[in-house]
Design a protein around this motif. Sequence first.
Motif, PDB file in Angstrom:
ATOM      1  N   GLU A 176       0.836  -1.209   0.000  1.00 16.14           N
ATOM      2  CA  GLU A 176       0.000   0.000   0.000  1.00 16.14           C
ATOM      3  C   GLU A 176       0.867   1.253   0.000  1.00 16.14           C
ATOM      4  O   GLU A 176       0.592   2.224  -0.713  1.00 16.14           O
ATOM      5  N   ALA A 177       1.918   1.246   0.844  1.00 21.92           N
ATOM      6  CA  ALA A 177       2.826   2.393   0.912  1.00 21.92           C
ATOM      7  C   ALA A 177       3.524   2.612  -0.422  1.00 21.92           C
ATOM      8  O   ALA A 177       3.728   3.749  -0.868  1.00 21.92           O
ATOM      9  N   LEU A 178       3.885   1.527  -1.097  1.00 24.25           N
ATOM     10  CA  LEU A 178       4.540   1.615  -2.406  1.00 24.25           C
ATOM     11  C   LEU A 178       3.604   2.233  -3.439  1.00 24.25           C
ATOM     12  O   LEU A 178       4.026   3.013  -4.299  1.00 24.25           O
ATOM     13  N   MET A 179       2.312   1.905  -3.361  1.00 22.88           N
ATOM     14  CA  MET A 179       1.322   2.487  -4.271  1.00 22.88           C
ATOM     15  C   MET A 179       1.229   3.999  -4.059  1.00 22.88           C
ATOM     16  O   MET A 179       1.204   4.781  -5.022  1.00 22.88           O
ATOM     17  N   LEU A 184       2.906   9.658  -5.647  1.00 25.52           N
ATOM     18  CA  LEU A 184       3.637  10.907  -5.393  1.00 25.52           C
ATOM     19  C   LEU A 184       4.722  11.133  -6.436  1.00 25.52           C
ATOM     20  O   LEU A 184       4.972  12.261  -6.867  1.00 25.52           O
ATOM     21  N   LEU A 185       5.367  10.043  -6.870  1.00 25.97           N
ATOM     22  CA  LEU A 185       6.400  10.142  -7.906  1.00 25.97           C
ATOM     23  C   LEU A 185       5.780  10.491  -9.258  1.00 25.97           C
ATOM     24  O   LEU A 185       6.257  11.389  -9.965  1.00 25.97           O
ATOM     25  N   ASN A 186       4.691   9.820  -9.610  1.00 24.91           N
ATOM     26  CA  ASN A 186       4.039  10.069 -10.904  1.00 24.91           C
ATOM     27  C   ASN A 186       3.497  11.482 -11.008  1.00 24.91           C
ATOM     28  O   ASN A 186       3.470  12.070 -12.098  1.00 24.91           O
ATOM     29  N   GLU A 187       3.043  12.037  -9.885  1.00 21.81           N
ATOM     30  CA  GLU A 187       2.485  13.384  -9.890  1.00 21.81           C
ATOM     31  C   GLU A 187       3.549  14.469  -9.751  1.00 21.81           C
ATOM     32  O   GLU A 187       3.242  15.657  -9.746  1.00 21.81           O
ATOM     33  N   GLY A 188       4.815  14.069  -9.609  1.00 21.85           N
ATOM     34  CA  GLY A 188       5.905  15.050  -9.572  1.00 21.85           C
ATOM     35  C   GLY A 188       6.222  15.600  -8.205  1.00 21.85           C
ATOM     36  O   GLY A 188       7.083  16.475  -8.075  1.00 21.85           O
ATOM     37  N   ALA A 208       6.795   2.328 -10.188  1.00 25.31           N
ATOM     38  CA  ALA A 208       8.015   3.010 -10.632  1.00 25.31           C
ATOM     39  C   ALA A 208       8.880   3.433  -9.452  1.00 25.31           C
ATOM     40  O   ALA A 208      10.064   3.731  -9.607  1.00 25.31           O
ATOM     41  N   PHE A 209       8.285   3.476  -8.246  1.00 23.49           N
ATOM     42  CA  PHE A 209       9.011   3.855  -7.033  1.00 23.49           C
ATOM     43  C   PHE A 209       9.675   2.613  -6.455  1.00 23.49           C
ATOM     44  O   PHE A 209       9.084   1.533  -6.421  1.00 23.49           O
ATOM     45  N   LEU A 210      10.905   2.745  -5.980  1.00 23.57           N
ATOM     46  CA  LEU A 210      11.662   1.594  -5.483  1.00 23.57           C
ATOM     47  C   LEU A 210      11.768   1.612  -3.964  1.00 23.57           C
ATOM     48  O   LEU A 210      12.254   2.588  -3.382  1.00 23.57           O
ATOM     49  N   ASP A 211      11.297   0.558  -3.327  1.00 29.40           N
ATOM     50  CA  ASP A 211      11.367   0.401  -1.877  1.00 29.40           C
ATOM     51  C   ASP A 211      12.734  -0.178  -1.520  1.00 29.40           C
ATOM     52  O   ASP A 211      12.857  -1.339  -1.124  1.00 29.40           O
ATOM     53  N   GLN A 212      13.775   0.635  -1.691  1.00 28.08           N
ATOM     54  CA  GLN A 212      15.144   0.176  -1.466  1.00 28.08           C
ATOM     55  C   GLN A 212      15.960   1.251  -0.764  1.00 28.08           C
ATOM     56  O   GLN A 212      15.714   2.448  -0.941  1.00 28.08           O
ATOM     57  N   THR A 213      16.955   0.820  -0.001  1.00 30.77           N
ATOM     58  CA  THR A 213      17.821   1.781   0.702  1.00 30.77           C
ATOM     59  C   THR A 213      18.826   2.424  -0.256  1.00 30.77           C
ATOM     60  O   THR A 213      19.390   3.468   0.052  1.00 30.77           O
ATOM     61  N   GLU A 214      19.036   1.794  -1.427  1.00 31.36           N
ATOM     62  CA  GLU A 214      19.984   2.369  -2.404  1.00 31.36           C
ATOM     63  C   GLU A 214      19.306   3.353  -3.360  1.00 31.36           C
ATOM     64  O   GLU A 214      19.983   4.089  -4.080  1.00 31.36           O
ATOM     65  N   TYR A 218      14.076  12.945  -3.703  1.00 26.11           N
ATOM     66  CA  TYR A 218      14.027  14.242  -3.011  1.00 26.11           C
ATOM     67  C   TYR A 218      12.688  14.917  -3.274  1.00 26.11           C
ATOM     68  O   TYR A 218      11.973  14.572  -4.216  1.00 26.11           O
ATOM     69  N   PHE A 219      12.336  15.864  -2.395  1.00 31.67           N
ATOM     70  CA  PHE A 219      11.113  16.634  -2.578  1.00 31.67           C
ATOM     71  C   PHE A 219      11.299  17.592  -3.752  1.00 31.67           C
ATOM     72  O   PHE A 219      12.354  18.223  -3.888  1.00 31.67           O
ATOM     73  N   ALA A 220      10.251  17.731  -4.562  1.00 31.56           N
ATOM     74  CA  ALA A 220      10.348  18.574  -5.761  1.00 31.56           C
ATOM     75  C   ALA A 220      10.696  20.017  -5.420  1.00 31.56           C
ATOM     76  O   ALA A 220      11.352  20.700  -6.203  1.00 31.56           O
ATOM     77  N   ASP A 221      10.272  20.491  -4.259  1.00 34.21           N
ATOM     78  CA  ASP A 221      10.520  21.889  -3.887  1.00 34.21           C
ATOM     79  C   ASP A 221      11.594  22.019  -2.807  1.00 34.21           C
ATOM     80  O   ASP A 221      11.611  22.980  -2.049  1.00 34.21           O
TER      81      ASP A 221
END
Length: 351
Positions: A176-179, A184-188, A208-214, A218-221
């Motif tokens: 769910e968190a990955l979704m 958030l990534l898709n919307e920029g 498209a978001f990766l649940d990884q420590t590597e 960053y925040f867009a703003d």
Amino acid sequence: MEPQEIREGYLVKKGTVLNSWKAVWVVLSEDGVEFYKKKTDRSPKGMIPLKGATIISPCQDFGKRTLVFKITTEKKQDHFFQASHVEEREFWVKDIKRAITCLQGGRKFARKSTRRSIRLPDTINLTELYTLMKDQDDGVKELKLEQENRVFNHCFTGATVVEWLISRAKARNRPEALMLATGLLNEGFLQPAGDLSKEGAESREQSAFLDQTEALYYFADSGFFCEGYSSDEDVLVKEEFRGNIIKQGCLLKQGHRRKNWKVRKFILRDDPAYMHYYDPTKGDEPLGSIHLRGSVVTAVEYVPDAKKYDIDGNLFEIITSEETHYFLQAATAEERKEWIKAIQAVSKSGK
């Protein structure tokens, strides 16, 4: 009766014949979007009818060019616009969507919240979630992380985002968190920082978001910047970008040599107190910077040579501690007031 004007301001638009991107003055009304070469022009360069139109945001047709949205008319003509920051894009997209919906239903335009383009539950508001994530005390912590001989400033890992969403009860489990993170990534709202996260964002995978420590994001703003191991001189330059972003947007700026006026994107940062300006049609490299510590900023009613370029109203001046003068024009009186207030605060508190 003339259509009601809903929103106006500077956006960057892709040419319909040539592929060049140029800053234009855009006016959204109840039935269409008009764009002008200059704010003072009486006749628009073009008008986009909204009846039967669709809008896509974010539009990722242009690779590295972010914050783009696309309007497709009933006759299948595509028009691409780029905002200067996330909130600006969100305001424009929300109002255009609402105008299109009102035209379809034969209703009068009235602002209210609308669902976002990605498929998330009705209860999810990505703008509110993004604000919570950026909270200084309880949000996702921005760190300086080292990876492959590069230092990433003001960033965090994909795993950190997923764990924060679960710990704050925004998601019940990692899928769910990955979704949510992918939304958030898709919307920029979130941007990929390193090679691994960029590869994930550019892939055709559902997540498209990766649940990884590597994987770094960053925040867009944010005040994000990346640096390699470099000389002391380079580090001093990078110091300008370490501050938090206080305000950003487009203003008209008078050139120092030719005295002509051009639309520039400005980003105001504190500690250190700098305002960088960019060509809004191009990349992330600033054209110049204004060190604001000890500067004076005031509203002015007259600027030499301004009338020659049809520039009048909402003007203000920054005089730096080295007595360099910068003349700027905001789109409205309220916007000028906001910029002056923000610059005054930063000039007194930032180093």
